[in-house]
Design a protein around this motif. Structure first.
Motif, PDB file in Angstrom:
ATOM      1  N   MET B   1       0.840  -1.216   0.000  1.00 51.69           N
ATOM      2  CA  MET B   1       0.000   0.000   0.000  1.00 51.69           C
ATOM      3  C   MET B   1       0.869   1.257   0.000  1.00 51.69           C
ATOM      4  N   THR B   2       0.379   2.312  -0.624  1.00 51.73           N
ATOM      5  CA  THR B   2       1.140   3.555  -0.709  1.00 51.73           C
ATOM      6  C   THR B   2       1.156   4.263   0.638  1.00 51.73           C
ATOM      7  N   GLU B   3       2.303   4.776   0.979  1.00 54.32           N
ATOM      8  CA  GLU B   3       2.426   5.528   2.235  1.00 54.32           C
ATOM      9  C   GLU B   3       1.772   6.908   2.076  1.00 54.32           C
ATOM     10  N   ILE B   4       0.980   7.303   3.059  1.00 54.99           N
ATOM     11  CA  ILE B   4       0.336   8.619   2.952  1.00 54.99           C
ATOM     12  C   ILE B   4       0.831   9.596   4.017  1.00 54.99           C
ATOM     13  N   LEU B   5       1.134   9.077   5.211  1.00 56.39           N
ATOM     14  CA  LEU B   5       1.625   9.961   6.284  1.00 56.39           C
ATOM     15  C   LEU B   5       2.842   9.336   6.954  1.00 56.39           C
ATOM     16  N   ARG B   6       3.857  10.156   7.154  1.00 61.17           N
ATOM     17  CA  ARG B   6       5.041   9.665   7.861  1.00 61.17           C
ATOM     18  C   ARG B   6       5.542  10.748   8.813  1.00 61.17           C
ATOM     19  N   THR B   7       5.734  10.379  10.068  1.00 64.30           N
ATOM     20  CA  THR B   7       6.342  11.329  11.010  1.00 64.30           C
ATOM     21  C   THR B   7       7.645  10.709  11.513  1.00 64.30           C
ATOM     22  N   GLU B   8       8.651  11.560  11.651  1.00 60.06           N
ATOM     23  CA  GLU B   8       9.947  11.075  12.148  1.00 60.06           C
ATOM     24  C   GLU B   8      10.452  11.981  13.260  1.00 60.06           C
ATOM     25  N   GLY B   9      10.702  11.393  14.405  1.00 58.41           N
ATOM     26  CA  GLY B   9      11.243  12.138  15.551  1.00 58.41           C
ATOM     27  C   GLY B   9      10.367  13.296  15.998  1.00 58.41           C
ATOM     28  N   LEU B  10       9.073  13.154  15.794  1.00 62.38           N
ATOM     29  CA  LEU B  10       8.151  14.256  16.094  1.00 62.38           C
ATOM     30  C   LEU B  10       8.032  14.459  17.607  1.00 62.38           C
ATOM     31  N   SER B  11       8.337  15.666  18.033  1.00 65.49           N
ATOM     32  CA  SER B  11       8.295  15.967  19.475  1.00 65.49           C
ATOM     33  C   SER B  11       7.682  17.336  19.707  1.00 65.49           C
ATOM     34  N   ARG B  12       7.086  17.491  20.887  1.00 73.27           N
ATOM     35  CA  ARG B  12       6.550  18.785  21.263  1.00 73.27           C
ATOM     36  C   ARG B  12       6.769  18.997  22.754  1.00 73.27           C
ATOM     37  N   TYR B  13       7.403  20.123  23.046  1.00 71.40           N
ATOM     38  CA  TYR B  13       7.665  20.463  24.444  1.00 71.40           C
ATOM     39  C   TYR B  13       6.950  21.760  24.790  1.00 71.40           C
ATOM     40  N   MET B  49      -0.350  18.389  15.970  1.00 71.91           N
ATOM     41  CA  MET B  49       0.882  18.667  15.214  1.00 71.91           C
ATOM     42  C   MET B  49       0.712  18.275  13.752  1.00 71.91           C
ATOM     43  N   VAL B  50       0.114  17.135  13.518  1.00 70.03           N
ATOM     44  CA  VAL B  50      -0.056  16.653  12.138  1.00 70.03           C
ATOM     45  C   VAL B  50      -0.987  17.570  11.350  1.00 70.03           C
ATOM     46  N   THR B  51      -2.002  18.128  12.031  1.00 69.97           N
ATOM     47  CA  THR B  51      -2.983  18.952  11.305  1.00 69.97           C
ATOM     48  C   THR B  51      -2.667  20.450  11.360  1.00 69.97           C
ATOM     49  N   GLY B  52      -1.465  20.793  11.798  1.00 79.29           N
ATOM     50  CA  GLY B  52      -1.033  22.182  11.716  1.00 79.29           C
ATOM     51  C   GLY B  52      -1.577  23.099  12.782  1.00 79.29           C
ATOM     52  N   TYR B  53      -2.210  22.527  13.802  1.00 77.35           N
ATOM     53  CA  TYR B  53      -2.775  23.356  14.865  1.00 77.35           C
ATOM     54  C   TYR B  53      -1.688  23.773  15.847  1.00 77.35           C
ATOM     55  N   LEU B  54      -0.671  22.901  15.938  1.00 74.76           N
ATOM     56  CA  LEU B  54       0.409  23.094  16.903  1.00 74.76           C
ATOM     57  C   LEU B  54       1.736  22.831  16.182  1.00 74.76           C
ATOM     58  N   PRO B  55       2.676  23.785  16.191  1.00 73.08           N
ATOM     59  CA  PRO B  55       3.956  23.498  15.516  1.00 73.08           C
ATOM     60  C   PRO B  55       4.803  22.537  16.341  1.00 73.08           C
ATOM     61  N   PRO B  56       5.398  21.523  15.705  1.00 69.75           N
ATOM     62  CA  PRO B  56       6.243  20.604  16.462  1.00 69.75           C
ATOM     63  C   PRO B  56       7.528  21.303  16.913  1.00 69.75           C
ATOM     64  N   SER B  57       8.081  20.859  18.041  1.00 66.82           N
ATOM     65  CA  SER B  57       9.367  21.409  18.491  1.00 66.82           C
ATOM     66  C   SER B  57      10.505  20.775  17.705  1.00 66.82           C
ATOM     67  N   GLN B  58      10.329  19.528  17.342  1.00 69.32           N
ATOM     68  CA  GLN B  58      11.352  18.780  16.583  1.00 69.32           C
ATOM     69  C   GLN B  58      10.685  17.775  15.672  1.00 69.32           C
ATOM     70  N   GLY B  59      11.460  17.295  14.697  1.00 68.87           N
ATOM     71  CA  GLY B  59      10.973  16.206  13.864  1.00 68.87           C
ATOM     72  C   GLY B  59      10.399  16.663  12.539  1.00 68.87           C
ATOM     73  N   THR B  60      10.012  15.680  11.732  1.00 71.30           N
ATOM     74  CA  THR B  60       9.468  15.990  10.408  1.00 71.30           C
ATOM     75  C   THR B  60       8.123  15.282  10.212  1.00 71.30           C
ATOM     76  N   ILE B  61       7.309  15.880   9.357  1.00 72.33           N
ATOM     77  CA  ILE B  61       6.035  15.258   8.983  1.00 72.33           C
ATOM     78  C   ILE B  61       5.954  15.314   7.455  1.00 72.33           C
ATOM     79  N   ALA B  62       5.615  14.196   6.850  1.00 69.34           N
ATOM     80  CA  ALA B  62       5.437  14.182   5.393  1.00 69.34           C
ATOM     81  C   ALA B  62       4.056  13.631   5.083  1.00 69.34           C
ATOM     82  N   PHE B  63       3.361  14.335   4.186  1.00 69.70           N
ATOM     83  CA  PHE B  63       2.045  13.863   3.758  1.00 69.70           C
ATOM     84  C   PHE B  63       2.116  13.624   2.253  1.00 69.70           C
ATOM     85  N   ASP B  64       1.769  12.435   1.854  1.00 65.19           N
ATOM     86  CA  ASP B  64       1.804  12.069   0.443  1.00 65.19           C
ATOM     87  C   ASP B  64       3.183  12.351  -0.163  1.00 65.19           C
TER      88      ASP B  64
END
Lengths: 313, 258
Positions: B1-13, B49-64
């Motif tokens: 299946m195709t990857e649609i969402l990927r988060t790496e090292g996503l953190s929020r302090y 964080m994923v929906t842009g309501y809160l900016p992550p402190s660290q990490g990456t998010i990729a959609f599609d």
């Protein structure tokens, strides 16, 4: 484009006023012109209120519209009333486009106070400008309308006709605007900015467009007041005048495009008779009227009509 | 299946408080994923964080396949990422039909139209269709304030779906809804989701709901994903039982088995 019932009613009322004005005394025609001009500025306040913003500085745009007419006649030699009103709209729109960039960042009391501050800055500048008559202001040049020069006793009626035509055009536009995507988006922003953003709508852009339009509409009211009264002075930008606009907006309610016109007419008549009957207590009478409206008709005088409609259905 | 969402090292302090720490998740297109965890475990922070309501402190998010970190809700919605809220975010003083018409005008990129009414025949038809699909068509002309909580949840989700998203994040869709209504509500939502072929990530406290509707679970505790995998495997995990579900959690029947 098919006309709605509201639009047909607005056109009908405007025609009726135009006909009645031919047989009315000058003082009534003048009072009506002032009420219509005031209603246009109030319409701007209502546009902002529908988006959840209360402006205590709409006098800024009212004054800009008025002074554009005065200065356009005095320094640019323009005498055509329509061109003068257009000049007011252009000047006001430019100012609103600049201020709007800042204003649309603020909400609630901060928006109200900032709008008041800007109008008071203009008031301060005008009061200190001796070349523009300082606190006394100055007279507006004798104007023409599309080549027609109103003779003695015709200026008041001509001003009313022009105010009626402009107010009708604006009311017809705003009737559509309030039901359009952007008009509803304004109400949506008042209700819930978070959801608006998650729908993909920029609340800042919507508020900015609404703010600039409200200013432009307000300037037409200022220009028409200047043309009808033949005089402009800095009190047009004073905060108590802006307060009156908010007063009338609350009096009428924000539910319908006709509400500001009805409220402005009632306000003008109540004030006229209150001053006549109780010269030292007329503000108290107005205050009591507003208190009663807030207590018994929190959604304004227009809610009387909607209640009736609701009861009938 | 195709990857649609990927988060790496996503953190929020939040100052010294860690709300989310090193979240690495990959979601494939068409998956229905449940997010579980105790209160304060970081579930909503992750969704925010994923929906842009809160900016992550660290990490990456990729959609599609493209990075979306730092993008606001508007841009994400345009990319096909929509969400509903734990407390439905609606226009309470507007009729239900207008709530939907505004969403539809935005989906058509016509939110700045000034003369044409927002209630066009096409939008009314589309609104009626989704109201019927969500079984809330009887509220069509009512103010949102007249709706019960369950109907509001459905309207909130319907609005999210009107933007033609590819992925839908549902934050506690059954919270505040009575036990009797929960399954009806979720059946309705899942049917609509299936028809649109959406990928769904939903936060839920009710394990019976989770087991019934998802194929995979992300279990959160103290801001971290402590277990990610198929439903049975995650719920049988000792750490999940200790920190999330409780040791005596029973396993009811899955949807379709009933």
């Amino acid at each position: 484009m098919k006309l709605e019932r509201t639009e047909l009613s607005l056109i009908g009322v405007a025609i009726a006023i135009a006909i009645l004005a031919q047989f009315s005394p000058n003082w009534l025609v003048f009072t009506l012109t002032l009420a219509i001009s005031t209603a246009l500025v109030v319409m701007g306040v209502v546009m902002l209120m529908r988006a959840g913003l209360v402006s205590f500085g709409q006098g800024l745009f009212y004054c800009l519209g008025g002074y554009a007419v005065g200065l356009g006649g005095r320094f640019l030699g323009i005498t055509d009333a329509l061109v003068l009103v257009g000049l007011g709209v252009v000047v006001t729109t430019v100012v609103a486009m600049i201020l709007g960039l800042l204003m649309t960042r603020y909400r609630e009391i901060f928006f109200a106070m900032l709008s008041l501050a800007f109008s008071m800055i203009l008031y301060g500048i005008l009061v200190k400008s001796h070349g523009l008559g300082s606190t006394d202001g100055f007279g507006v040049v004798d104007w023409t309308l599309l080549g027609f020069t109103p003779g003695d006793g015709q200026a008041t009626t001509t001003a009313l006709m022009l105010a009626l035509v402009l107010a009708l055009a604006i009311a017809l536009f705003l009737n559509r605007y309030f039901k359009s995507s952007i008009g509803l988006a304004c109400e949506a922003i008042r209700e819930n900015e978070v959801r608006v953003e998650y729908m993909g709508i920029s609340h800042r852009k919507v508020l900015y467009i609404n703010y600039v339009l409200a200013a432009a509409v307000g300037s037409v009211g200022g220009s028409m007041t200047a043309l009808a009264a033949g005089h402009v002075d800095p009190t047009m930008a004073y905060w108590t005048i802006s307060g009156e606009f908010v007063f009338i907006a609350i009096l009428g309610g924000t539910g319908h495009v006709a509400a500001p016109f009805i409220a402005a007419l009632i306000f003008t008549l109540v004030r006229t008779y209150a001053v006549e009957l109780a010269p030292n207590a007329w503000q108290m009478i107005l205050g009591i009227v507003l208190l009663l409206i807030i207590l018994f008709l929190p959604k304004g005088i227009w809610s009387l009509f909607t209640r009736k409609k609701g009861a009938a259905s | 299946m195709t990857e649609i969402l990927r988060t790496e090292g996503l953190s929020r302090y939040f100052g010294a408080v860690t709300a989310a720490e090193d979240i690495n998740v990959t979601i494939s297109e068409g998956e229905i994923v449940g997010v579980i965890g105790a209160n304060g475990a970081g579930k909503t922070t992750f969704i925010n964080m994923v929906t842009g309501y809160l900016p992550p402190s660290q990490g990456t998010i990729a959609f599609d396949g493209s990075p979306i970190k730092g993008m606001g809700p508007r841009k994400l919605m345009r990319k096909g990422l929509a969400r509903s809220f734990q407390i439905p975010q609606l226009f309470l003083e507007l009729p239900v039909i207008d709530n939907l018409a505004i969403a539809l005008s935005a989906a058509e990129h016509r939110q700045f139209q000034m003369i044409r009414p927002v209630r066009t025949p096409e939008r009314i038809k589309a609104a009626d269709e989704i109201l019927e699909q969500m079984n809330i068509n009887h509220y069509r002309d009512e103010m949102v304030t007249a709706m019960p909580q369950g109907a509001r949840k459905l309207l909130d989700i319907a609005i999210a779906m009107l933007g033609n998203p590819r992925m839908l994040l549902l934050d506690e869709p059954t919270s505040g809804v009575s036990m009797e209504e929960k399954y009806t509500l979720m059946d309705t939502v899942m049917e609509a989701v299936r028809q649109r072929g959406l990928t769904v990530l939903f936060v839920e406290h009710d394990m019976e709901i989770v087991q019934r509707y998802v194929s995979r679970i992300l279990a959160f505790a103290s801001g971290e994903v402590i277990k990610d995998g198929p439903v049975d495997e995650v719920l049988a995990d000792a750490k999940v039982q200790e920190l999330v579900t409780g040791k005596h959690h029973r396993t009811p029947e899955k949807e379709g088995d009933a």
